[in-house]
Design a protein around this motif. Structure first.
Motif, PDB file in Angstrom:
ATOM      1  N   ASN A  42       6.277  12.621  -3.316  1.00  0.00           N
ATOM      2  CA  ASN A  42       4.956  12.374  -2.728  1.00  0.00           C
ATOM      3  C   ASN A  42       3.929  11.909  -3.757  1.00  0.00           C
ATOM      4  N   SER A  43       3.812  12.626  -4.856  1.00  0.00           N
ATOM      5  CA  SER A  43       2.767  12.314  -5.831  1.00  0.00           C
ATOM      6  C   SER A  43       3.184  11.239  -6.823  1.00  0.00           C
ATOM      7  N   VAL A  44       4.381  11.389  -7.387  1.00  0.00           N
ATOM      8  CA  VAL A  44       4.804  10.482  -8.449  1.00  0.00           C
ATOM      9  C   VAL A  44       5.251   9.134  -7.900  1.00  0.00           C
ATOM     10  N   MET A  45       6.122   9.153  -6.893  1.00  0.00           N
ATOM     11  CA  MET A  45       6.711   7.910  -6.410  1.00  0.00           C
ATOM     12  C   MET A  45       5.790   7.142  -5.464  1.00  0.00           C
ATOM     13  N   THR A  46       5.180   7.831  -4.506  1.00  0.00           N
ATOM     14  CA  THR A  46       4.488   7.103  -3.438  1.00  0.00           C
ATOM     15  C   THR A  46       2.969   7.090  -3.540  1.00  0.00           C
ATOM     16  N   THR A  47       2.374   7.891  -4.412  1.00  0.00           N
ATOM     17  CA  THR A  47       0.913   7.938  -4.448  1.00  0.00           C
ATOM     18  C   THR A  47       0.328   7.403  -5.743  1.00  0.00           C
ATOM     19  N   PHE A  48       0.730   7.952  -6.873  1.00  0.00           N
ATOM     20  CA  PHE A  48       0.007   7.652  -8.108  1.00  0.00           C
ATOM     21  C   PHE A  48       0.752   6.774  -9.111  1.00  0.00           C
ATOM     22  N   ILE A  49       2.069   6.816  -9.153  1.00  0.00           N
ATOM     23  CA  ILE A  49       2.766   6.159 -10.255  1.00  0.00           C
ATOM     24  C   ILE A  49       3.601   4.952  -9.799  1.00  0.00           C
ATOM     25  N   PHE A  50       4.736   5.192  -9.153  1.00  0.00           N
ATOM     26  CA  PHE A  50       5.693   4.109  -8.922  1.00  0.00           C
ATOM     27  C   PHE A  50       5.115   3.011  -8.035  1.00  0.00           C
ATOM     28  N   THR A  51       4.603   3.367  -6.861  1.00  0.00           N
ATOM     29  CA  THR A  51       4.079   2.330  -5.971  1.00  0.00           C
ATOM     30  C   THR A  51       2.717   1.809  -6.439  1.00  0.00           C
ATOM     31  N   ALA A  52       1.841   2.706  -6.905  1.00  0.00           N
ATOM     32  CA  ALA A  52       0.474   2.307  -7.252  1.00  0.00           C
ATOM     33  C   ALA A  52       0.423   1.480  -8.539  1.00  0.00           C
ATOM     34  N   LEU A  53       1.206   1.865  -9.545  1.00  0.00           N
ATOM     35  CA  LEU A  53       1.121   1.198 -10.841  1.00  0.00           C
ATOM     36  C   LEU A  53       2.229   0.182 -11.078  1.00  0.00           C
ATOM     37  N   TYR A  54       3.286   0.213 -10.281  1.00  0.00           N
ATOM     38  CA  TYR A  54       4.436  -0.672 -10.531  1.00  0.00           C
ATOM     39  C   TYR A  54       4.733  -1.582  -9.343  1.00  0.00           C
ATOM     40  N   LEU A  55       5.092  -0.996  -8.211  1.00  0.00           N
ATOM     41  CA  LEU A  55       5.607  -1.785  -7.091  1.00  0.00           C
ATOM     42  C   LEU A  55       4.559  -2.713  -6.472  1.00  0.00           C
ATOM     43  N   GLY A  57       2.129  -4.136  -8.194  1.00  0.00           N
ATOM     44  CA  GLY A  57       1.496  -4.835  -9.306  1.00  0.00           C
ATOM     45  C   GLY A  57       1.775  -6.322  -9.322  1.00  0.00           C
ATOM     46  N   LYS A  58       1.346  -6.951 -10.386  1.00  0.00           N
ATOM     47  CA  LYS A  58       1.427  -8.413 -10.503  1.00  0.00           C
ATOM     48  C   LYS A  58       2.865  -8.931 -10.569  1.00  0.00           C
ATOM     49  N   ASP A  59       3.793  -8.115 -11.059  1.00  0.00           N
ATOM     50  CA  ASP A  59       5.177  -8.569 -11.189  1.00  0.00           C
ATOM     51  C   ASP A  59       5.854  -8.797  -9.843  1.00  0.00           C
ATOM     52  N   PHE A  60       5.270  -8.254  -8.785  1.00  0.00           N
ATOM     53  CA  PHE A  60       5.896  -8.344  -7.464  1.00  0.00           C
ATOM     54  C   PHE A  60       5.121  -9.262  -6.520  1.00  0.00           C
ATOM     55  N   GLY A  61       4.444 -10.259  -7.093  1.00  0.00           N
ATOM     56  CA  GLY A  61       3.749 -11.242  -6.273  1.00  0.00           C
ATOM     57  C   GLY A  61       2.273 -10.977  -6.093  1.00  0.00           C
ATOM     58  N   GLY A  62       1.730 -10.035  -6.838  1.00  0.00           N
ATOM     59  CA  GLY A  62       0.313  -9.715  -6.737  1.00  0.00           C
ATOM     60  C   GLY A  62       0.048  -8.534  -5.832  1.00  0.00           C
ATOM     61  N   ALA A  63      -1.065  -7.850  -6.079  1.00  0.00           N
ATOM     62  CA  ALA A  63      -1.367  -6.604  -5.375  1.00  0.00           C
ATOM     63  C   ALA A  63      -1.494  -6.806  -3.866  1.00  0.00           C
ATOM     64  N   ASP A  64      -2.168  -7.872  -3.450  1.00  0.00           N
ATOM     65  CA  ASP A  64      -2.391  -8.084  -2.016  1.00  0.00           C
ATOM     66  C   ASP A  64      -1.067  -8.278  -1.276  1.00  0.00           C
ATOM     67  N   HIS A  65      -0.230  -9.173  -1.807  1.00  0.00           N
ATOM     68  CA  HIS A  65       1.054  -9.454  -1.158  1.00  0.00           C
ATOM     69  C   HIS A  65       1.953  -8.222  -1.170  1.00  0.00           C
ATOM     70  N   ALA A  66       2.086  -7.580  -2.330  1.00  0.00           N
ATOM     71  CA  ALA A  66       2.987  -6.435  -2.449  1.00  0.00           C
ATOM     72  C   ALA A  66       2.524  -5.274  -1.581  1.00  0.00           C
ATOM     73  N   GLN A 120      13.924  -4.111 -10.258  1.00  0.00           N
ATOM     74  CA  GLN A 120      13.445  -4.799 -11.457  1.00  0.00           C
ATOM     75  C   GLN A 120      12.113  -5.488 -11.190  1.00  0.00           C
ATOM     76  N   PRO A 121      11.312  -5.721 -12.242  1.00  0.00           N
ATOM     77  CA  PRO A 121       9.966  -6.285 -12.071  1.00  0.00           C
ATOM     78  C   PRO A 121       9.993  -7.772 -11.737  1.00  0.00           C
ATOM     79  N   HIS A 122      10.361  -8.076 -10.525  1.00  0.00           N
ATOM     80  CA  HIS A 122      10.390  -9.456 -10.053  1.00  0.00           C
ATOM     81  C   HIS A 122      10.177  -9.442  -8.544  1.00  0.00           C
TER      82      HIS A 122
END
Length: 444
Positions: A42-55, A57-66, A120-122
């Motif tokens: 809940n906190s690490v993967m879906t709220t604050f870290i993995f989705t918010a800071l990685y998934l 992000g810019k590596d996945f087509g930009g914040a709006d699209h991702a 991977q970051p793409h």
């Protein structure tokens, strides 16, 4: 033939939880440990870290699209939860395999979480990442149905509030410890303590592996300490699709004999959506309207979890003494006042003060909503009722986000989105007020 169960006319506390000895301290701690472990998802993967800071992000087509793709995936998972949760709870009630299915679904959540290592970051991996997170939500919510129903195995009418509060507090505190570890051990340093660098998104992918292990490790105690629920010998085995027919009759009978349970399911679905929106959009508001930086947001998240844990833990005592309805009403009133202060006051200091007050009232409202449902659930149908509890919550999960966005469009500034959340909380409060409170025990 459909099972035409007659619900008790009086909203008595389930006999199994009222008449049997309370759970041992070992069982209660083991049960709470599952919430501690679930915080990694809940906190690490879906709220604050993995989705918010990685998934997203810019590596996945930009914040709006991702973010749009992730939102679409989560909307599908919400539909799946609404469809599957009540039947999953009903079937485990009948079979007496509550712990077994809690373990199976938790393991699936952990495997899906660990599989995020391969994202991977793409941009070509965006859909995979969103699908893994969305599927994890489905299995986590179904596991949570069995976990919530298990509360009645280890509590009495005198202790259900305290134990539920302990579980929520454990989840908040587990989130704090997990967040601190991944931030300082994996993300913040140029090279993590395990020699992992940020190249190829490896730090965030390592977070997924850590979270999977965290979930598994802290789910083991409940599997060892809590006995399996007993099957109902009078209930015949029914097929999957027949379960939906039984579910329909359950709702019909609830409406005829325990209409206030239906009223509570509706009101709680609405105010719980407002509670979820506070955490969902809190960080967004902190950055966009109050000038918080990334480090500030993490610090506030940790402080907010501490305050919410204290609130949930302390509210358990008030729940057992005054009943869950009194705690929920008080908490919602506190949320409306502090939320209004955040709306009209400016500056970081105002957000820190009243934002933390918001967190203080969120924990008690969440915890006592669970005990309210637990006190209403007839013996042998705890899982089915908690399944409906999960389903109704998902059925209106669009409400607060939609009103949040609409208010921003209407008033032209992000901070006015708070009005949308306040409207949802107020609607839930007004619908809760006429609901008859369930009986509660007074702690000795």
């Amino acid at each position: 033939m459909c099972r035409m169960t007659q619900f008790p006319q009086a909203m008595d506390f389930p006999p199994a939880a009222a008449d049997t000895p309370p759970g041992t301290k070992r069982q209660i701690v083991a049960w709470s440990a599952w919430d501690w472990g679930g915080a990694a998802f809940n906190s690490v993967m879906t709220t604050f870290i993995f989705t918010a800071l990685y998934l997203t992000g810019k590596d996945f087509g930009g914040a709006d699209h991702a973010t749009a793709v992730l939102a679409f995936a989560l909307s599908i998972s919400g539909f799946a939860i609404a469809l599957l949760a009540p039947v999953a709870g009903q079937r485990t009630d009948h079979s007496g395999r509550r712990k077994l299915w809690l373990g199976i679904n938790t393991l699936i959540v952990a495997l899906l979480t660990g599989a995020c290592f391969f994202v991977q970051p793409h941009e070509s991996y965006l859909l995979l990442g969103c699908m893994l997170i969305a599927a994890g939500h489905v299995f986590f919510e179904i596991a949570d149905v069995n976990y919530n129903a298990m509360l009645l195995q280890i509590s009495t009418k005198h202790t259900i509030g305290k134990i539920s509060g302990l579980g929520w507090a454990s989840g908040y505190l587990g989130g704090i410890v997990a967040l601190l570890f991944v931030y300082f051990a994996l993300i913040k340093p140029e090279e993590g303590i395990f020699g992992i660098t940020s190249a190829d998104g490896m730090t965030y992918r390592a977070v997924a592996v850590f979270s999977a292990l965290w979930i598994i490790i802290f789910s083991i105690p409940v599997m060892l300490a809590i006995p399996e629920s007993e099957p109902d010998p009078n209930e015949p085995h029914v097929g999957f699709f027949q379960s939906y027919k039984e579910l329909f009759w359950t709702i019909v009978l609830l409406w005829k004999s325990e209409r206030h349970t239906v009223y509570f399911l509706i009101s709680s679905a609405i105010f719980r959506d407002g509670l979820a929106a506070i955490f969902t959009f809190g960080a967004v508001l902190a950055v966009g309207s109050f000038g918080f930086k990334t480090g500030d947001v993490l610090i506030f998240a940790i402080a907010g979890n501490v305050v919410a844990a204290v609130g949930a833990l302390s509210a358990g005592f008030f729940d057992d003494k005054f009943g869950p309805k009194a705690v929920i009403v008080t908490s919602l009133c506190g949320l409306l006042v502090s939320g209004s202060a955040v709306l009209f006051l400016h500056g970081k200091t105002a957000f820190w003060v009243f934002g933390l007050i918001l967190c203080l009232f969120v924990g008690p409202a969440q915890s006592s909503a669970r005990t309210f449902m637990g006190r209403l659930a007839p013996e042998g149908q705890e899982g089915e009722l908690f399944g409906l509890y999960a389903t109704t919550g998902r059925a209106v999960s669009f409400l607060a986000p939609q009103l949040f966005g609409l208010c921003i469009v209407l008033f032209g500034a992000q901070r006015w989105g708070i009005i949308g959340i306040l409207v949802v909380l107020l609607a839930g409060l007004l619908l809760l007020l006429p609901v008859k409170a369930p009986p509660h025990g007074v702690a000795a």
